[in-house]
Design an enzyme around this catalytic site. Structure first.
Site, short mmCIF file in Angstrom:
data_model
loop_
_atom_site.label_atom_id
_atom_site.label_comp_id
_atom_site.label_asym_id
_atom_site.label_seq_id
_atom_site.Cartn_x
_atom_site.Cartn_y
_atom_site.Cartn_z
N ASP A 96 -8.61 13.23 0.70
CA ASP A 96 -10.08 13.26 0.78
C ASP A 96 -10.53 12.80 2.18
O ASP A 96 -11.20 11.78 2.33
CB ASP A 96 -10.71 12.38 -0.31
N ASP A 141 -6.99 9.19 5.75
CA ASP A 141 -6.35 10.46 5.34
C ASP A 141 -6.01 11.30 6.57
O ASP A 141 -4.98 11.97 6.62
CB ASP A 141 -7.30 11.29 4.48
N ASN A 179 -13.92 10.24 -0.46
CA ASN A 179 -14.64 9.52 0.61
C ASN A 179 -16.00 10.16 0.91
O ASN A 179 -16.93 9.49 1.34
CB ASN A 179 -13.79 9.52 1.89
N THR A 227 -3.58 10.97 -1.45
CA THR A 227 -4.21 9.86 -0.73
C THR A 227 -5.72 9.79 -1.04
O THR A 227 -6.49 9.17 -0.29
CB THR A 227 -4.01 10.00 0.79
N PHE A 255 -10.64 1.98 -4.75
CA PHE A 255 -11.51 3.15 -4.70
C PHE A 255 -10.90 4.42 -5.32
O PHE A 255 -11.53 5.06 -6.16
CB PHE A 255 -11.91 3.42 -3.24
N ASN A 256 -9.70 4.82 -4.90
CA ASN A 256 -9.14 6.09 -5.37
C ASN A 256 -9.01 6.12 -6.89
O ASN A 256 -9.30 7.12 -7.54
CB ASN A 256 -7.77 6.36 -4.74
N GLN A 294 -16.22 -0.99 8.60
CA GLN A 294 -15.64 -1.98 7.68
C GLN A 294 -16.03 -3.39 8.07
O GLN A 294 -16.19 -4.27 7.22
CB GLN A 294 -14.12 -1.83 7.63
N HIS A 299 -4.60 2.58 5.07
CA HIS A 299 -4.05 2.78 3.73
C HIS A 299 -3.15 4.02 3.61
O HIS A 299 -1.96 3.93 3.32
CB HIS A 299 -5.19 2.95 2.71
N ASP A 300 -3.74 5.20 3.81
CA ASP A 300 -3.09 6.45 3.38
C ASP A 300 -1.79 6.80 4.09
O ASP A 300 -0.86 7.28 3.44
CB ASP A 300 -4.10 7.61 3.53
#
Ligand code: RIB
Ligand code: CA
Length: 308
Positions: free
Chosen positions: A9, A14, A38, A121, A162-163, A224, A237-238
């Site tokens: 996303d 990502d 996202n 992701t 979130f995911n 952030q 993260h991804d």
């Protein structure tokens, strides 16, 4: 070389996962299935088309459905911006989305290849639907590795990441699939922070991919820093999912039972990870427990350097 389908996303982090997956000598990226997360599905799909065009990654890009399976749609504009990839302006490209939707692309690519790894992701809507729509793809799936959940607290609620919270029901389908599933959660991804030093290190590579990385990460961090206190850099993260496929020793996993809280209360979307096997349930997920942070940034640097 591993065949992979990347379901994503894009999304700033990502984008770096796509960059890593585009290294043709290391990974055979079969296609990209896009999911809402996202940002709306129209925006995440446009971002994916722009990214593969900019990086000259010649793979099909398919568009998913606009909503999760059951709950209402969530997006994350506060972090990823109005476009879903704020910070970088792409030239105009003529690449079009694939004629198949994301679920059809996943099932087609699985049925046409003996062994496929699905890397997710974003929310697991497409992957969950593909498993339901054509369960015969299971015998072609070597493993599913997803970024999502956490051993401990969430990042959009005290309980949920979130995911997973975007589509808890689809996450439940994946974790109940009986397939080898790896979960890369916040407890690990929060260890790979895009600090000022990381940005300066990647900027020195001085190619189109480093320019993309630097510009995207500056906005990723700015957004952030407004949300999280004591901020020194956004968690990348991804890309941990793809990096984990590039180096078997990067992340260590522990096999355990993981369930998704589907109750519509304050813990909705929580990944209940039975680390100490209290409930004596069958282990169904390899949960990431730790990461070699130095090696991770070396992999990112190698990935960025791959591009002209
Ligand atoms: O919680 C982090 C996850 O949510 C990442 O995949 C990020 O891109 C967002 O989708
Ligand atoms: Ca994502």
């Amino acid at each position: 070389m591993r065949n992979i389908i990347l379901d994503c996303d894009p999304g700033h982090d990502d984008a770096i996962a796509i960059l890593l997956a585009g290294q043709k000598e290391k990974i055979n990226l079969l296609g990209i299935s896009v999911v809402s997360g996202n940002q709306t599905i129209e925006k995440t799909t446009r971002n994916a088309l722009n990214l593969v065009s900019f990086l000259s990654i010649d793979v099909p890009v398919a568009m998913g459905y606009k909503d999760p399976l059951v709950r209402d749609r969530m997006i994350c504009e506060e972090i990823h911006g109005e476009s879903g990839l704020d910070g970088f302006t792409f030239p105009t490209y003529d690449k079009k989305i694939d004629a198949r939707n994301s679920v059809e692309l996943i099932t087609d690519l699985c049925l046409k290849n003996e062994k496929v790894t699905i890397v997710a992701t974003g929310p697991l809507t497409n992957v969950g639907l593909a498993l339901k729509f054509k369960p015969e793809i299971k015998k072609h799936i070597e493993e599913i590795i997803f970024m999502g959940g956490s051993l401990d607290n969430g990042n959009v609620s005290p309980a949920a990441e979130f995911n997973i919270l975007c589509d808890p029901e689809a996450s439940h389908i994946v974790l109940s699939s009986g397939l080898p599933v790896k979960m890369v959660g916040l407890n690990v991804t929060r260890k790979v922070l895009v600090t000022k030093e990381v940005i300066e290190r990647m900027a020195k590579i001085n190619n189109k991919a480093s320019d993309l990385f630097v510009k995207l990460m500056k906005v990723f961090n700015e957004n952030q820093a407004k949300t999280f206190s004591n901020f020194i850099g956004g968690p990348l993260h991804d890309p941990v999912t793809i990096a984990s496929l590039l180096d078997d020793d990067l992340v260590n996993y522990k096999h355990m039972n993981v369930t998704i809280d589907l109750s519509r209360g304050p813990s909705y979307g929580r990944t209940n990870c039975d680390v100490y096997d209290y409930l004596k349930q069958t282990p169904n997920c390899y949960v990431a427990m730790d990461i070699n942070v130095k090696r991770f940034w070396d992999i990112i640097e190698e990935g960025i350097s791959y591009y002209e």
